[in-house]
Write a protein that holds these residues in place. Structure first.
Motif, mmCIF file in Angstrom:
data_model
loop_
_atom_site.group_PDB
_atom_site.id
_atom_site.type_symbol
_atom_site.label_atom_id
_atom_site.label_comp_id
_atom_site.label_asym_id
_atom_site.label_seq_id
_atom_site.Cartn_x
_atom_site.Cartn_y
_atom_site.Cartn_z
ATOM 1 N N HIS A 35 0.807 -1.216 0.000
ATOM 2 C CA HIS A 35 0.000 0.000 0.000
ATOM 3 C C HIS A 35 0.846 1.275 0.000
ATOM 4 N N TYR A 36 2.162 1.144 0.182
ATOM 5 C CA TYR A 36 3.038 2.322 0.202
ATOM 6 C C TYR A 36 3.266 2.786 -1.226
ATOM 7 N N GLN A 37 3.106 4.072 -1.468
ATOM 8 C CA GLN A 37 3.348 4.625 -2.793
ATOM 9 C C GLN A 37 4.403 5.729 -2.687
ATOM 10 N N CYS A 64 7.423 9.761 9.066
ATOM 11 C CA CYS A 64 7.238 10.280 7.707
ATOM 12 C C CYS A 64 7.310 9.186 6.644
ATOM 13 N N GLY A 65 7.701 7.954 7.017
ATOM 14 C CA GLY A 65 7.660 6.845 6.062
ATOM 15 C C GLY A 65 8.996 6.257 5.666
ATOM 16 N N LYS A 66 10.063 6.568 6.375
ATOM 17 C CA LYS A 66 11.381 6.031 6.031
ATOM 18 C C LYS A 66 11.403 4.504 6.123
ATOM 19 N N GLU A 68 8.825 2.510 6.162
ATOM 20 C CA GLU A 68 7.850 1.956 5.225
ATOM 21 C C GLU A 68 8.442 1.870 3.821
ATOM 22 N N LEU A 69 9.268 2.843 3.441
ATOM 23 C CA LEU A 69 9.940 2.777 2.140
ATOM 24 C C LEU A 69 10.850 1.560 2.083
ATOM 25 N N ALA A 70 11.602 1.313 3.139
ATOM 26 C CA ALA A 70 12.487 0.144 3.169
ATOM 27 C C ALA A 70 11.686 -1.148 3.033
ATOM 28 N N ARG A 71 10.551 -1.227 3.727
ATOM 29 C CA ARG A 71 9.706 -2.423 3.615
ATOM 30 C C ARG A 71 9.139 -2.574 2.207
ATOM 31 N N ARG A 72 8.773 -1.450 1.583
ATOM 32 C CA ARG A 72 8.237 -1.497 0.222
ATOM 33 C C ARG A 72 9.302 -1.973 -0.767
ATOM 34 N N ILE A 73 10.523 -1.455 -0.661
ATOM 35 C CA ILE A 73 11.610 -1.883 -1.542
ATOM 36 C C ILE A 73 11.857 -3.376 -1.360
ATOM 37 N N HIS A 74 11.934 -3.818 -0.122
ATOM 38 C CA HIS A 74 12.160 -5.227 0.201
ATOM 39 C C HIS A 74 11.073 -6.093 -0.407
ATOM 40 N N TRP A 75 9.825 -5.682 -0.264
ATOM 41 C CA TRP A 75 8.683 -6.451 -0.770
ATOM 42 C C TRP A 75 8.644 -6.447 -2.300
#
Length: 104
Positions: A35-37, A64-66, A68-75
Motif C-alpha cells: 500500500h506504500y506509494q 514520515c515513512g522512512k 515503510e519505504l524500506a519495507r516497500r523496496i524489500h517487498w
C-alpha cells in the motif's frame, strides 16, 4: 454503538463513553508494504542508489515513512528474509553501525 457518538465537536458537553467502548481498528492492512506509494522523485533516488550499488540515506521526522519505504523496496524487489533496520538517536555514533569483536 455508532461512531457518531465519537465525533469531536469542540463545544458542548463531555461525552460519557469510556475508552473500552471505542471500537478497535485493525491496523495490519495499513502496514502492508504493497500500500506504500513512493513519489516519482523518491523512486528515482532509490533506483540511482541501486544502480550505483550505494546506500541511500533517508532523513526525516519520525513517522514520515522512512521505514515503510524500506519495507516497500524489500517487498517489491522480492528480497528474502526480514528487513534489517537500525534506529538512530542523538547519541548514535558512526561506529555503532559496524560489527565489533571483543577478544575478552
Amino acid at each position: 454503538m455508532t461512531t457518531q457518538n465519537w465525533l469531536f465537536k469542540g463545544f458542548g458537553q463531555e461525552q460519557s463513553n469510556t475508552a473500552e467502548q471505542i471500537e478497535q481498528v485493525d491496523t495490519d492492512p495499513l502496514k502492508d508494504p504493497k500500500h506504500y506509494q513512493a513519489s516519482r522523485e523518491l523512486a528515482a533516488a532509490v533506483n540511482v542508489a541501486i544502480t550505483l550499488g550505494m546506500p541511500l540515506l533517508l532523513t526525516g521526522e519520525p513517522g514520515c515513512g522512512k521505514s515503510e519505504l524500506a519495507r516497500r523496496i524489500h517487498w517489491e524487489m522480492g528480497f528474502p528474509g526480514e528487513v534489517l533496520s537500525f534506529s538512530v538517536k542523538s547519541t548514535t555514533e558512526a561506529k555503532d553501525l559496524f560489527y565489533t569483536f571483543d577478544t575478552v
